[in-house]
Design an enzyme around this catalytic site. Structure first.
Site, PDB file in Angstrom:
ATOM      1  N   HIS A 127      30.426 -41.427  86.907  1.00 25.50           N
ATOM      2  CA  HIS A 127      29.698 -40.397  87.333  1.00 25.50           C
ATOM      3  C   HIS A 127      28.030 -40.491  87.401  1.00 25.50           C
ATOM      4  O   HIS A 127      27.869 -41.705  86.979  1.00 25.50           O
ATOM      5  CB  HIS A 127      30.003 -39.254  86.144  1.00 25.50           C
ATOM      6  CG  HIS A 127      29.359 -39.954  84.779  1.00 25.50           C
ATOM      7  ND1 HIS A 127      29.868 -40.896  84.053  1.00 25.50           N
ATOM      8  CD2 HIS A 127      28.070 -39.732  84.058  1.00 25.50           C
ATOM      9  CE1 HIS A 127      29.264 -41.240  83.020  1.00 25.50           C
ATOM     10  NE2 HIS A 127      28.041 -40.575  82.965  1.00 25.50           N
ATOM     11  N   ARG A 179      25.725 -49.464  84.115  1.00 25.71           N
ATOM     12  CA  ARG A 179      25.531 -49.037  85.343  1.00 25.71           C
ATOM     13  C   ARG A 179      26.019 -49.800  86.428  1.00 25.71           C
ATOM     14  O   ARG A 179      26.326 -51.128  86.283  1.00 25.71           O
ATOM     15  CB  ARG A 179      23.814 -49.241  85.941  1.00 25.71           C
ATOM     16  CG  ARG A 179      23.047 -48.385  84.777  1.00 25.71           C
ATOM     17  CD  ARG A 179      21.426 -48.330  85.393  1.00 25.71           C
ATOM     18  NE  ARG A 179      20.654 -48.121  84.377  1.00 25.71           N
ATOM     19  CZ  ARG A 179      19.727 -48.948  83.604  1.00 25.71           C
ATOM     20  NH1 ARG A 179      19.848 -50.244  83.647  1.00 25.71           N
ATOM     21  NH2 ARG A 179      19.132 -48.322  82.847  1.00 25.71           N
TER      22      ARG A 179
END
Length: 323
Positions: A179, A199
């Site tokens: 997301h 990340r």
């Protein structure tokens, strides 16, 4: 603490500068520090940030200290996590630029930082500029090998689902869901009390210190739920005054939306505190021994032993409890 009567706790936010932040949280009347402020940690008891009470007899005390003093009477039998911290972290986010494409682990990932938990969360969109979007999951058929190849070849965007958003939309984001919030949205976030983020992609963007921010490719590929983790989205336009509309029901929190139009009686049930986030409008929270004003952006912790209270005025709120 036995002689101190429970009351709704209103917190002073702990603000965080982020490379993607801006100044939108000023609209709520907060004293926002200078810089690109991306996060307001509204109700927080974490090594990376603790919020402090702004009202009543406990004004100035941190949530960590209050929990030590008050214990289960105020926070409920369910009010502690496996690591002893407050179980939830409540934030307001100003996404002036795109956030990194990321994923969170669950509680069982063997490479979690010591003392940390996984992170399941949800977003409620408070404001969205025309055309605003978010990244929400992988495109159908993407597995670990395909995603890894796309990352190596610089075409991760081919694997990401981008969806449009508007104010009032709600998104449930279980651990394992890829997301990213994108530019032009302001959201309320209810999440497990964790600050662990992996990340996948950060647009080759330097951080606030001018250095490239760390990516966590291997951990990300390890924790992604490629067959889906149960993520869901919904429009909340169906919410009606005086009725709770459930937005997310997870093992860690249940969050409902309510529209207050006048006086709306509520009751705590002893096993869980209640978090109230005011999304828009204004009013008050009234209980036997007092009243506290409430306006958009305010977040309150209602002690589990408060008993009867009421929401008053004209406002839209989110209510979160432990399941």
């Amino acid at each position: 603490m036995s002689d101190l009567q429970p009351y709704p706790l209103h917190f002073k936010p702990e603000f965080k500068e982020r490379v993607w932040g801006g100044r939108a949280l000023e609209r709520f009347g907060f004293e926002v520090p200078q810089g690109a402020i991306g996060e307001g940690w509204m109700i927080a008891d974490h090594p990376n940030g603790v919020s402090h009470v702004a009202n009543g007899a406990l004004a100035g005390k941190g949530l960590d200290e209050i929990r030590e003093l008050a214990g289960a009477a105020w926070f409920g039998a369910k009010g502690a996590t496996g690591n002893g911290r407050f179980p939830l972290l409540i934030k307001l986010l100003d996404c002036n630029d795109d956030l990194s494409v990321q994923v969170h682990p669950n509680d069982h990932y063997d490479r979690l930082p010591e003392g940390e938990l996984g992170k399941t969360e949800m977003w409620y969109v408070l404001d969205a500029k025309p055309g605003a979007t978010i990244i929400y999951g992988l495109t159908p058929g993407v597995d670990r090998a395909k995603l890894a190849a796309a990352i190596d070849e610089g075409r991760i965007a081919d694997c990401l689902q981008e969806v449009s958003v508007k104010a009032g939309d709600a998104f449930y984001i279980p651990a394992g869901t890829v997301h990213a919030l994108c530019a032009g949205v302001v959201v309320a976030e209810i999440q497990q009390n964790s600050d662990t983020t992996y990340r996948l992609h950060d647009y080759n963007r330097p951080g606030l210190d001018g250095r490239m921010r760390e990516l966590h490719i291997e951990d990300s590929l390890n924790v992604i739920a490629y067959d889906g983790a149960g993520a869901s989205r919904m429009s909340t336009d169906a919410a009606k005054p005086g009725e709770w509309l459930t937005l997310a029901s997870s093992p860690y929190f249940v969050t409902d939306k309510g529209i207050v139009a006048g006086e709306w009686s509520q009751t705590t049930h002893g096993d869980s505190f209640v978090i109230v986030i005011v999304c828009e409008g204004s009013g008050s929270i009234d209980w036997a021994n007092g009243v506290v004003d409430a306006r958009a952006g305010d977040c309150f912790l209602i002690p589990a032993n408060l008993g009867r209270y009421s929401l008053n005025g004209n406002m839209t709120v989110l209510r979160s409890v432990l399941p």
